[in-house]
Design an enzyme around this catalytic site. Structure first.
Site, short mmCIF file in Angstrom:
data_model
loop_
_atom_site.label_atom_id
_atom_site.label_comp_id
_atom_site.label_asym_id
_atom_site.label_seq_id
_atom_site.Cartn_x
_atom_site.Cartn_y
_atom_site.Cartn_z
CD GLU A 106 96.63 109.73 49.08
OE1 GLU A 106 96.14 108.61 49.18
OE2 GLU A 106 96.85 110.27 47.99
CB CYS A 128 100.14 117.74 45.05
SG CYS A 128 98.51 117.21 44.59
CB CYS A 180 86.30 113.99 46.93
SG CYS A 180 85.65 115.29 45.83
CB CYS A 207 85.46 112.24 39.30
SG CYS A 207 85.03 113.97 39.51
CB CYS A 233 88.93 110.60 41.05
SG CYS A 233 89.65 111.33 42.52
CB CYS A 291 94.18 112.63 43.22
SG CYS A 291 92.60 112.96 43.89
N1 SAH Z 1 88.85 118.08 43.15
C1 SAH Z 1 89.68 118.88 42.36
C2 SAH Z 1 91.14 118.79 42.73
C3 SAH Z 1 91.69 117.45 43.11
S1 SAH Z 1 91.85 116.29 41.81
C4 SAH Z 1 89.49 118.56 40.89
O1 SAH Z 1 88.85 117.59 40.59
O2 SAH Z 1 89.93 119.36 40.07
C5 SAH Z 1 93.23 116.93 40.87
C6 SAH Z 1 93.22 116.51 39.42
O3 SAH Z 1 93.51 115.11 39.29
C7 SAH Z 1 91.90 116.75 38.72
O4 SAH Z 1 92.09 117.32 37.46
C8 SAH Z 1 91.36 115.34 38.61
O5 SAH Z 1 90.41 115.24 37.59
C9 SAH Z 1 92.62 114.56 38.34
N2 SAH Z 1 92.52 113.12 38.56
C10 SAH Z 1 91.80 112.46 39.49
N3 SAH Z 1 91.96 111.14 39.37
C11 SAH Z 1 92.80 110.94 38.34
C12 SAH Z 1 93.35 109.79 37.71
N4 SAH Z 1 93.05 108.56 38.13
N5 SAH Z 1 94.19 109.97 36.68
C13 SAH Z 1 94.51 111.21 36.24
N6 SAH Z 1 94.03 112.33 36.78
C14 SAH Z 1 93.17 112.20 37.82
FE1 SF4 Z 2 86.78 114.89 43.87
FE2 SF4 Z 2 88.49 113.35 42.58
FE3 SF4 Z 2 86.48 114.49 41.27
FE4 SF4 Z 2 88.50 115.99 42.15
S1 SF4 Z 2 88.62 114.38 40.61
S2 SF4 Z 2 86.32 116.42 42.33
S3 SF4 Z 2 89.01 114.91 44.04
S4 SF4 Z 2 86.28 112.99 42.88
#
Ligand code: SAH
Ligand code: SF4
Length: 352
Positions: A90, A110, A117, A121, A124, A341
């Site tokens: 995306e 973005c 990934c 997390c 996410c 994301c």
């Molecule tokens: N992997 C990298 C970049 C991609 S995620 C990272 O984790 O930093 C980009 C941002 O979106 C990160 O700060 C991540 O923690 C946040 N993010 C992911 N899922 C989210 C959600 N459901 N709500 C708000 N922020 C989220």
């Molecule tokens: Fe991966 Fe999502 Fe964690 Fe970023 S926030 S490192 S994209 S799992």
């Protein structure tokens, strides 16, 4: 071979192998990155035979638009691309109204660096999907060129690029940096280093490497918790790198680059948005050249946490700011199109 995977040296070598004069490489480079051509037919300054060779031997369109969605206010567009092997990624464009104070006419793109990934997390959508593969540098670059062309029709350009789409850019370090270098080339797309932001889950060795390279690219760290036990509950990477180590690596980055670090914080109601947590965060960040970027959680299917409401978010911000730590609460963008994301790819693959 994907044309966007080539840097200027490799392109020059390739054309040399084809017995083409050296200046052809430069012409192709400028066609791709200055005129934004995306098919060999558009290179009318090249002889027909060379255009045919390019069409036969190189791939100009690695991304197939599978679906795009515009938010109801028309300010956010999310595109779901299918890669050649069928994986989905995306890319999201966020426009900021020129008449408002925040971000005056910015157009922030973005982009994704991986299909899925590996970091897992829990909040996410991409993390919930698991890891498929790294993107090549060309697949990263192609996302930018796609939107650059779309905006060119409106006679505007992308103003900022954030590595905050699917994937962990520091897990795909070389390809992410190669993409930055390619887009940064003054003879090509010429996108200024300071207008990129790399966001990482906090991979310590890569943060140090990034610091040593003294890039002028902005660095954002996804922190989301101020206590190791609490962070481990939502971010498995904390088993490998504790908060202290991440902060130490950030200090090193600041020493090397004299640049401010951004800490990202997804505000989850009752989990990491309480005044106690805010005070713990203050202790961690005090004295560091940094800024906290907080955003209410974007709810996802695989996690039952809820977004913080405005009032709690404001209290959180107040506590940080009173301690001298700058904090912005970002508005949630494109919530009606699952702009968070990984959310769209997740939804599509569930539907299939
Ligand atoms: N992997 C990298 C970049 C991609 S995620 C990272 O984790 O930093 C980009 C941002 O979106 C990160 O700060 C991540 O923690 C946040 N993010 C992911 N899922 C989210 C959600 N459901 N709500 C708000 N922020 C989220
Ligand atoms: Fe991966 Fe999502 Fe964690 Fe970023 S926030 S490192 S994209 S799992």
């Amino acid at each position: 071979m994907l044309i966007y995977d080539l840097d200027l040296t490799s392109l020059t070598n390739l054309l040399q192998q084809w017995d083409e004069p050296a200046y052809r490489a430069k012409q192709i480079w400028q066609g791709l990155y200055q005129h934004l051509y995306n098919s060999p037919d558009e290179f009318t300054n090249l002889p027909k035979s060379l255009r045919e060779k390019l069409a036969e031997r190189l791939n100009f369109s690695p991304l197939k638009v599978k679906l795009f969605l515009d938010s109801s206010d028309g300010q956010t567009r999310k595109t779901l691309f299918e890669l050649q092997d069928g994986h989905l990624i995306e890319t999201v464009l966020m426009r900021y109204d020129p008449s408002t104070n925040s971000g005056k006419g910015r157009r922030t793109l973005c982009i994704s660096t991986q299909a899925g990934c590996a970091m897992g997390c829990v909040f996410c959508a991409t993390g919930q999907m698991g890891f498929s593969r790294h993107l090549t540098s060309g697949e990263i670059v192609a996302q930018v060129m796609h939107y650059a062309r779309a905006l060119q029709e409106e006679q505007v350009a992308v103003t900022n690029i954030v590595f905050m789409g699917m994937g962990e850019p520091f897990h795909n370090y070389d390809n992410s940096m190669a993409a930055i270098d390619r887009l940064n080339d003054p003879d090509g797309y010429n996108f200024g280093a300071r207008r990129f932001t790399i966001s990482t889950v906090g991979l310590v060795p890569q943060i140090k490497r990034f610091a040593d390279e003294k890039r002028q690219v902005n660095l954002a760290i996804s922190l989301h918790a101020a206590d190791d036990t609490e962070r481990l509950e939502i971010m498995p990477i904390n088993k490998r790198y504790k908060i202290d180590e991440v902060i130490q690596a950030c200090k090193y980055y600041i020493e090397q680059t004299h640049r401010r670090v951004t800490f990202e914080w997804a505000l989850i109601s009752g989990v990491n948005d309480t005044p106690e947590v805010a005070h713990k965060l203050v202790k961690r960040l005090k004295g560091l050249l940094c800024h906290v970027n907080a955003i209410p959680l974007n709810p996802t299917e695989g996690y039952d946490g809820e977004a913080t409401d405005r009032q709690r978010a404001m209290v959180f911000k107040e506590i940080l700011e009173q301690a001298g730590i700058e904090c912005t609460i970002r508005m949630r963008r494109g919530i009606d199109i699952n702009a968070g994301c990984g959310q769209l790819a997740g939804a599509v693959s569930t539907r299939q």
